[in-house]
Enzyme design. Structure first.
Site, PDB file in Angstrom:
ATOM      1  N   GLY A  46       0.863  -1.176   0.000  1.00  0.00           N
ATOM      2  CA  GLY A  46       0.000   0.000   0.000  1.00  0.00           C
ATOM      3  C   GLY A  46       0.898   1.224   0.000  1.00  0.00           C
ATOM      4  N   SER A  48       3.195   3.268   2.631  1.00  0.00           N
ATOM      5  CA  SER A  48       3.703   3.181   4.009  1.00  0.00           C
ATOM      6  C   SER A  48       3.494   4.478   4.798  1.00  0.00           C
ATOM      7  CB  SER A  48       5.174   2.773   4.006  1.00  0.00           C
ATOM      8  OG  SER A  48       5.921   3.591   3.155  1.00  0.00           O
ATOM      9  N   CYS A  77       6.037  -5.512   0.501  1.00  0.00           N
ATOM     10  CA  CYS A  77       6.207  -4.186  -0.085  1.00  0.00           C
ATOM     11  C   CYS A  77       6.101  -3.081   0.979  1.00  0.00           C
ATOM     12  CB  CYS A  77       5.226  -4.020  -1.241  1.00  0.00           C
ATOM     13  SG  CYS A  77       5.837  -2.834  -2.438  1.00  0.00           S
ATOM     14  N   ARG A 104      12.436   3.523   0.223  1.00  0.00           N
ATOM     15  CA  ARG A 104      11.089   3.436  -0.368  1.00  0.00           C
ATOM     16  C   ARG A 104      11.216   3.716  -1.865  1.00  0.00           C
ATOM     17  NH1 ARG A 104       7.290   7.743   1.199  1.00  0.00           N
ATOM     18  NH2 ARG A 104       5.830   6.438   0.060  1.00  0.00           N
ATOM     19  N   ILE A 134       6.054  -3.498  -7.401  1.00  0.00           N
ATOM     20  CA  ILE A 134       5.281  -2.278  -7.676  1.00  0.00           C
ATOM     21  C   ILE A 134       5.792  -1.172  -6.756  1.00  0.00           C
ATOM     22  CG2 ILE A 134       2.966  -1.249  -7.739  1.00  0.00           C
ATOM     23  CD1 ILE A 134       1.868  -4.188  -7.897  1.00  0.00           C
ATOM     24  N   ARG A 135       6.479  -0.218  -7.296  1.00  0.00           N
ATOM     25  CA  ARG A 135       7.116   0.838  -6.485  1.00  0.00           C
ATOM     26  C   ARG A 135       7.754   0.208  -5.238  1.00  0.00           C
ATOM     27  NH1 ARG A 135       3.880   4.418  -4.278  1.00  0.00           N
ATOM     28  NH2 ARG A 135       2.121   3.021  -4.388  1.00  0.00           N
ATOM     29  N   HIS A 170       5.153  -8.814  -4.379  1.00  0.00           N
ATOM     30  CA  HIS A 170       3.770  -9.140  -3.994  1.00  0.00           C
ATOM     31  C   HIS A 170       3.409 -10.591  -4.309  1.00  0.00           C
ATOM     32  CE1 HIS A 170       2.172  -5.061  -3.115  1.00  0.00           C
ATOM     33  NE2 HIS A 170       3.116  -4.667  -3.960  1.00  0.00           N
ATOM     34  N   GLU A 172       1.115 -12.286  -3.087  1.00  0.00           N
ATOM     35  CA  GLU A 172      -0.352 -12.451  -3.041  1.00  0.00           C
ATOM     36  C   GLU A 172      -1.003 -12.141  -4.390  1.00  0.00           C
ATOM     37  OE1 GLU A 172       1.278  -9.907  -1.975  1.00  0.00           O
ATOM     38  OE2 GLU A 172       0.124  -8.064  -2.318  1.00  0.00           O
TER      39      GLU A 172
HETATM   40  N1  GLN Z   1       6.237   2.610  -2.467  1.00  0.00           N
HETATM   41  C1  GLN Z   1       5.205   2.275  -1.536  1.00  0.00           C
HETATM   42  C2  GLN Z   1       5.502   2.879  -0.175  1.00  0.00           C
HETATM   43  O1  GLN Z   1       6.357   3.635  -0.034  1.00  0.00           O
HETATM   44  C3  GLN Z   1       5.064   0.775  -1.427  1.00  0.00           C
HETATM   45  C4  GLN Z   1       4.442   0.232  -2.691  1.00  0.00           C
HETATM   46  C5  GLN Z   1       3.675  -1.049  -2.509  1.00  0.00           C
HETATM   47  O2  GLN Z   1       3.367  -1.460  -1.397  1.00  0.00           O
HETATM   48  N2  GLN Z   1       3.321  -1.652  -3.600  1.00  0.00           N
HETATM   49  O3  GLN Z   1       4.848   2.610   0.784  1.00  0.00           O
END
Ligand code: GLN
Length: 193
Positions: A46, A48, A77, A104, A134-135, A170, A172
């Protein structure tokens, strides 16, 4: 067995589905007393910074640290970021559960999200799976007591310290449930002990 999934923000629904497919009962965690029935806890991906804010609002920060002393925690993540010892961003307050320092979005912004084949090592045997990043956070520093369960280009992406595990990707979002199974085994060990 009951596994809590922190349901404040982010990709918690897919963890629910994965646990259901393994016949494990997921418990939505939003408040401290909901942790009582849980044998383990998943902190999903999500944002953070947002999760930090909501943890404070719902008085979960200390409750999670206390929970983690006895029960396993699995972060994916953003969950990994929250479990880290430190992160170079003062808007995130980490729980200090695994001795890693993370950046991050260390692999770039949304457009740099990627999928890569991973070799995962669990309990002495290995298998490969698709890692969806993802990021994703990048591990910059790792303590001697942290075991590396998977890497890409020699950088750790799945780690374990004691009864906690964290993934920068991820699992999941794939059909591969072996990491969740591995985590549930950690939770069973501790609830039997
Ligand atoms: N880049 C997000 C963060 O800083 C983490 C991305 C993710 O959970 N898919 O929280």
């Amino acid at each position: 067995m009951y596994i809590g999934v922190l349901g404040l923000q982010g990709a918690y629904a897919k963890h629910f589905a994965m646990l259901n497919s393994l016949k494990i009962k997921p418990v939505n965690i939003r408040w401290p007393d909901e942790l009582e029935s849980c044998d383990g806890l998943i902190i999903p991906g999500g944002e953070s910074t947002t999760i930090t804010k909501l943890l404070k609002e719902n008085e979960l920060q200390d409750a999670l640290v206390q929970f983690a002393k006895e029960k396993p925690v699995f972060g994916t993540c953003a969950g990994m970021i929250l479990m880290a010892k430190s992160v170079e961003d003062s808007s995130v307050q980490t729980l200090n559960l695994i001795d890693i320092n993370v950046d991050r979005n260390g692999y770039g912004r949304q457009v740099h999200s990627f999928i890569d084949d991973l070799d995962i090592n669990l309990n002495g045997s290995s298998f490969s799976m698709r890692g969806i990043f993802i990021r994703a956070p990048r591990i910059l520093k790792i303590g001697d007591d942290v075991e590396i369960l998977a890497s890409i280009k020699q950088e750790p992406v799945l780690v374990r310290q004691g009864h906690h595990i964290a993934a920068s990707f991820h699992p999941e979002l794939t059909n591969e449930s072996r990491i969740h199974k591995y985590f549930s085994a950690l939770s069973t060990e501790l609830s039997i002990a």
